[in-house]
Design an enzyme around this catalytic site. Structure first.
Site: not given
Ligand code: NAP
Length: 294
Positions: A63, A107, A130
Site C-alpha cells: 500500500k 491494518q 479504508d
C-alpha cells in the site's frame, strides 16, 4: 451484463483488476499532482501496523509503495505487538487531529488482545479512507456518500468497468465479514440486485450458488466454490486470497461456465489498493478545501 447462456462450454473473459486499478491509480496520481501544485500540500496516508505479522507487513508495504507511485506521502506508524487498545486509540486519535495526515489505515487484524472496533472508531470519519468506522458502514448501508470499505468498493468498480449492471440480477455473496461480505452485499442491494448471503451455517450452499447471476466469493478457503456450481454465463468475483495464490473458487472449472471471472491474483486485490488511494485523495481534497477538478 452478458446474458446468461446455456452453453456449458462457455469460456469466461477475465476481469483484469490490475489494468482497471492502474487506470484508477493514474487518475489519482494526476489529482495528487494538481492538489500539491495548487495548495503546496502533499496528500498523506498514515499506516498503522500493530506487531509484525508477515502478511500484514507485506500488505502495508504494498500500500505504501502504491502511495508513493501516486504522489501520496505515507507516514508509517509501526507499533509493538504488545500495544494495548488504549495506546492504539491514543495513536489513532493523535493522527486524527494531525492536519498533515489526510487518511488513516489501521491494518487488520490488529491482534487478538485489541478491541478492534474501539480502535477503528478512534479514526476521524473524514479520514476513514479504508471505510472501517461505523459511520462509513452506515453510509454504505443507506447508500449515502461516504468512504467505502476498500475491497467491496473495488469489486463494484470492477463490475462497472466490465459493464456488469446488477439491476434485477440474483447476487449471491458467500461470506459475511464486516470488511468484505456484508458491505459488498449492501452495495449490490443498493444497485438493485436481489442479494442472498451465505455463511458457515448456510444449508445447501451449492443450490444457492447455482442460482447466482453474480457470485462473490469471500470465504478464505481455497477452491471452496466448485466450478460445477457456477450458473452458465454468471459473473464470478473471487475475493479470496489463500496461500499459494489460490482463490476461493475452482478457477479453471468455473471459467468454463462463467461469462466473466476475476483471476487470483490480479483481480480483486489490486482494486482494493486503488480504491484506498482514490479515497485518500478524496479526503485530502476535502480537508484542503479543494474539490475534484476545480
Ligand atoms: P473472514 O472474516 O474469515 O470471513 C469469512 C466468511 O466466510 C465468514 O462470514 C464465514 O462465515 C464464511 N465461511 C467460512 N466457512 C464457511 C463455509 N464452510 N461455508 C460458508 N461460509 C463460510 O474473512 P474475510 O476477511 O472476509 O476474507 C475472506 C477472504 O477474502 C480471505 O481469503 C481474505 O484473504 C480475502 N480478502 C481479500 C482482500 C483483497 O484485497 N483481495 C481483502 C480482504 C479479504 P461465518 O460468518 O458464519 O463465520
Amino acid at each position: 451484463m452478458t446474458q446468461p447462456m446455456t452453453d456449458s462450454a462457455l469460456s469466461a473473459r477475465l476481469m483484469d483488476g490490475t489494468a482497471v486499478a492502474r487506470r484508477i491509480a493514474e487518475r489519482t496520481a494526476a489529482r495528487a499532482a494538481a492538489l500539491t501544485e495548487r495548495t503546496g500540500a502533499t496528500p498523506c496516508l498514515a499506516t498503522v501496523l500493530v506487531g509484525e505479522d508477515p502478511a500484514s507487513v507485506t500488505y502495508v508495504r504494498m500500500k505504501r509503495n502504491r502511495c508513493e507511485k501516486a504522489g501520496i506521502r505515507s507516514r508509517h506508524v509501526p507499533l509493538p505487538a504488545a500495544t494495548t487498545t488504549e495506546e492504539l486509540i491514543a495513536t489513532l486519535t493523535a493522527l486524527s487531529a494531525d492536519p498533515e495526515v489526510h487518511g488513516i489505515l489501521l491494518q487488520h487484524p490488529a491482534g487478538p488482545h485489541i478491541d478492534e472496533r474501539a480502535a477503528f472508531e478512534a479514526i476521524a470519519p473524514e479520514k476513514d479512507v479504508d471505510g472501517v468506522t461505523m459511520r462509513s458502514f452506515a453510509a454504505m448501508g443507506f447508500a449515502l456518500p461516504g468512504f467505502a470499505s476498500c475491497t467491496p468498493g473495488g469489486i463494484m468498480r470492477l463490475l462497472d468497468a466490465y459493464d456488469v449492471d446488477p439491476t434485477g440480477k440474483r447476487a449471491v455473496v458467500v461470506g459475511r465479514s464486516a470488511i468484505l461480505g456484508k458491505p459488498v452485499g449492501m452495495m449490490l442491494l443498493a444497485r438493485d440486485a436481489t442479494v442472498t448471503y451465505c455463511h458457515s451455517r448456510t444449508q445447501d450452499l451449492s443450490s444457492l450458488v447455482r442460482e447466482a447471476d453474480i457470485l462473490v466469493a469471500a470465504v478464505g478457503r481455497p477452491e471452496f466454490i466448485k466450478g460445477a456450481d457456477i450458473k452458465p454465463g454468471a459473473v464470478v468475483v473471487d475475493a479470496g486470497y489463500n496461500p499459494g495464490n489460490v482463490g476461493d473458487v475452482e478457477f479453471t472449472a468455473a471459467a468454463e461456465r462463467a461469462s466473466l471471472i476475476t483471476p487470483v491474483p490480479g483481480g480483486v486485490g489490486p482494486m482494493t489498493i486503488a480504491v484506498l488511494l482514490e479515497q485518500t485523495l478524496d479526503a485530502a481534497e476535502r480537508q484542503l478545501g479543494v474539490t475534484a477538478g476545480a
